[in-house]
Motif scaffolding. Structure first.
Motif, PDB file in Angstrom:
ATOM      1  N   CYS A  21       0.854  -1.182   0.000  1.00 37.21           N
ATOM      2  CA  CYS A  21       0.000   0.000   0.000  1.00 37.21           C
ATOM      3  C   CYS A  21       0.893   1.237   0.000  1.00 37.21           C
ATOM      4  O   CYS A  21       1.474   1.586   1.036  1.00 37.21           O
ATOM      5  N   ARG A  23       0.515   4.485   0.048  1.00 40.00           N
ATOM      6  CA  ARG A  23       0.247   5.554   1.000  1.00 40.00           C
ATOM      7  C   ARG A  23       0.736   5.179   2.401  1.00 40.00           C
ATOM      8  O   ARG A  23       1.379   5.981   3.089  1.00 40.00           O
ATOM      9  N   LEU A  24       0.460   3.947   2.811  1.00 44.49           N
ATOM     10  CA  LEU A  24       0.867   3.502   4.134  1.00 44.49           C
ATOM     11  C   LEU A  24       2.384   3.341   4.225  1.00 44.49           C
ATOM     12  O   LEU A  24       2.996   3.708   5.234  1.00 44.49           O
ATOM     13  N   ALA A  59      -6.198  -1.090  13.482  1.00 41.07           N
ATOM     14  CA  ALA A  59      -4.861  -0.867  12.935  1.00 41.07           C
ATOM     15  C   ALA A  59      -3.957  -0.393  14.069  1.00 41.07           C
ATOM     16  O   ALA A  59      -4.443   0.041  15.119  1.00 41.07           O
ATOM     17  N   ASN A  66       2.509   0.939  16.736  1.00 45.67           N
ATOM     18  CA  ASN A  66       3.481   1.436  15.765  1.00 45.67           C
ATOM     19  C   ASN A  66       4.815   1.764  16.425  1.00 45.67           C
ATOM     20  O   ASN A  66       5.862   1.685  15.786  1.00 45.67           O
ATOM     21  N   CYS A 116      -0.572  -1.894   9.137  1.00 39.88           N
ATOM     22  CA  CYS A 116       0.258  -0.686   9.162  1.00 39.88           C
ATOM     23  C   CYS A 116      -0.502   0.488   9.765  1.00 39.88           C
ATOM     24  O   CYS A 116      -1.728   0.595   9.634  1.00 39.88           O
ATOM     25  N   PRO A 118      -2.163   3.814   9.749  1.00 36.08           N
ATOM     26  CA  PRO A 118      -2.705   4.683   8.699  1.00 36.08           C
ATOM     27  C   PRO A 118      -2.715   6.142   9.160  1.00 36.08           C
ATOM     28  O   PRO A 118      -2.865   6.417  10.350  1.00 36.08           O
ATOM     29  N   PRO A 123      -7.617   3.969   7.704  1.00 35.06           N
ATOM     30  CA  PRO A 123      -7.264   3.304   6.442  1.00 35.06           C
ATOM     31  C   PRO A 123      -8.371   3.512   5.420  1.00 35.06           C
ATOM     32  O   PRO A 123      -9.545   3.629   5.782  1.00 35.06           O
ATOM     33  N   GLU A 127      -6.982  -0.151   1.106  1.00 40.24           N
ATOM     34  CA  GLU A 127      -5.936  -0.641   2.018  1.00 40.24           C
ATOM     35  C   GLU A 127      -6.473  -1.767   2.889  1.00 40.24           C
ATOM     36  O   GLU A 127      -5.774  -2.753   3.147  1.00 40.24           O
ATOM     37  N   CYS A 131      -4.893  -5.527   2.601  1.00 41.68           N
ATOM     38  CA  CYS A 131      -4.320  -6.163   3.793  1.00 41.68           C
ATOM     39  C   CYS A 131      -5.105  -7.400   4.218  1.00 41.68           C
ATOM     40  O   CYS A 131      -4.631  -8.195   5.026  1.00 41.68           O
TER      41      CYS A 131
END
Length: 224
Positions: A21, A23-24, A59, A66, A116, A118, A123, A127, A131
């Motif tokens: 993806c 963007r991600l 996410a 993250n 991931c 977003p 998201p 996406e 995923c």
């Protein structure tokens, strides 16, 4: 039962190295540049490799999964989740601080619909769909190993579970506290809950009592 961050089947899909993806992937690169010590990569599932309960969130959070590399770890959203998991015997401790804090899950595994972080925690549909290949593998393995209960935290997670099982959303409407028997006769039930986000808990849309009732229903079913 063992506690591995990745099952063999999911490991073969190279979740940690996924950049499908744009963007991600680009956003994670920017986050990594700003926070060099952050995980800032796709986040793998965490918990028992042979669970009876699979929890599906939305996410990773910016300063939670993250940052730490473990679902619902290090941010507000994980507070109620891990407290409840501990209360109902699924976790060895009531909080998850870091990926190396020694916490283990028993009979339970946690993953996300989107692996991931977003932008703005939102998201886009493509996406989520892209995923879903990973969630499909996780759910397929979960069912094959005798898993019994899937808990979807929020509408996006609920719909992602249905997508991975090729089921129609209109046949299984989301609603807090709802329970859906999933076909084809595999004995798996889908439980719905509002997401344990800061917004939902602080506005009382989701209270600890409401969340615990969902888990009480799950435990009662698993023990029956």
């Amino acid at each position: 039962m063992t506690n591995d961050s990745l099952t063999p089947a999911c490991d073969s899909l190279n979740i940690l190295d996924c950049t499908q993806c744009p963007r991600l992937a680009g956003f994670l690169q920017a986050v990594k540049a700003q926070y060099p010590d952050y995980h800032a990569r796709p986040v793998s599932a965490f918990g028992d490799a042979n669970p009876k309960l699979l929890i599906v969130g939305l996410a990773p959070g910016m300063h939670g999964a993250n940052r730490t590399g473990r679902p619902f770890t290090g941010d507000y959203a994980g507070i109620l989740l891990y407290q409840t998991l501990h209360k109902y015997g699924f976790a060895t401790h009531h909080e998850s601080v870091s990926a190396d804090d020694g916490l283990q899950l028993t009979g339970c595994r946690i993953t996300n619909a989107v692996k991931c972080l977003p932008p703005e925690n939102k998201p886009v549909p493509q996406e989520i769909k892209q995923c879903n290949q990973y969630l499909s593998v996780e759910l397929d393995q979960f069912v094959q190993q005798g898993g019994a209960a899937v808990l979807a935290l929020g509408t996006v997670a609920h719909q992602a579970v249905l997508l991975s099982l090729r089921l129609k959303a209109k046949d299984y409407p989301f609603g807090h506290g709802r329970v859906h028997q999933l076909p084809p006769g595999n004995g798996v039930r889908l439980y719905d809950s509002y997401h344990c986000s800061r917004y939902n808990t602080q506005t009382k849309r989701l209270t600890a009592e409401m969340f615990e009732q969902v888990f009480a229903n799950i435990v009662a079913e698993l023990q029956s």
